[in-house]
Scaffold this active site. Sequence first.
Site, PDB file in Angstrom:
ATOM      1  N   LYS A 151      44.162 -25.805  20.208  1.00  0.00           N
ATOM      2  CA  LYS A 151      44.642 -25.443  21.335  1.00  0.00           C
ATOM      3  C   LYS A 151      45.698 -24.272  20.747  1.00  0.00           C
ATOM      4  CE  LYS A 151      45.914 -28.180  25.617  1.00  0.00           C
ATOM      5  NZ  LYS A 151      46.283 -29.612  25.914  1.00  0.00           N
TER       6      LYS A 151
HETATM    7  C1  E4P Z   1      46.078 -30.619  28.799  1.00  0.00           C
HETATM    8  O1  E4P Z   1      45.299 -29.702  28.292  1.00  0.00           O
HETATM    9  C2  E4P Z   1      47.683 -30.177  29.116  1.00  0.00           C
HETATM   10  O2  E4P Z   1      48.130 -29.969  28.158  1.00  0.00           O
HETATM   11  C3  E4P Z   1      48.136 -30.895  30.100  1.00  0.00           C
HETATM   12  O3  E4P Z   1      46.734 -31.740  31.624  1.00  0.00           O
HETATM   13  C4  E4P Z   1      48.806 -31.057  31.115  1.00  0.00           C
HETATM   14  O4  E4P Z   1      49.755 -32.166  32.187  1.00  0.00           O
HETATM   15  P1  E4P Z   1      51.114 -32.329  33.217  1.00  0.00           P
HETATM   16  O5  E4P Z   1      51.325 -31.211  33.447  1.00  0.00           O
HETATM   17  O6  E4P Z   1      51.011 -33.403  33.228  1.00  0.00           O
HETATM   18  O7  E4P Z   1      51.489 -32.699  31.456  1.00  0.00           O
END
Ligand code: E4P
Length: 224
Positions: A84
Amino acid sequence: MKFFIDTADLTEIRDAQAMGLLDGVTTNPSLMKKAGGSDFHGHIVRICEIVDGDVSAEVTATDYDGIMAEAHTLAALHEQVVVKVPLIPEGIRAIRSLSSEGIRTNCTLCFSPTQALVAAKAGATYISPFVGRLDDISTSGMELIEQIVQIYANYGYATQVLAASIRHPLHVVESALAGADVATIPYSVLMQLMKHPLTDLGLERFLADWAQYQQAAATSNGAS
Ligand code: E4P
């Protein structure tokens, strides 16, 4: 539509996997902090051993060389790891290089269609538009999903749209209607997807009637 779970909590991941619902997992540094522990790499490997699907593990460097070094380490942990990478210029450059090396990437922190277009051109495996965080600032997160799905379809980009920052079941429904390839869903929302008061009420009535049926059958068998 693929379901990923948006957590680093091993109990939640095991539960969701046991239900047969999981196609993958997304983690990020905040989710790692919430899960606790001190062995980041070991934790990612443990997740890969639970789930039969892609597991996103995030780099924390913000310069090209740092991102590449972390990406190589993460990718070497397990074949299911998807690296990522944040949607910043150095990250896009790294995604281009990693894509050329055959290392799969999830381009994260996407908040605009131009960012998504750039990520696809760089060869990202997934693009993660953050729906809930856009809604939080009075901008339609779902409109962004629709725009990206349309843009990718226009040009036949292979990058998969991964709806992230999902906060409630309607986000999942709307992402599915918009044609997102994946939704990464928190455990609590995953459980909410199955809930309906009429299901609970209907089951309660069926079970009550079944108990009465059995009682009547026992009485009638006793009498004959
Ligand atoms: C996923 O890849 C993201 O990091 C995550 O969905 C972020 O979600 P949040 O906005 O609830 O922290």
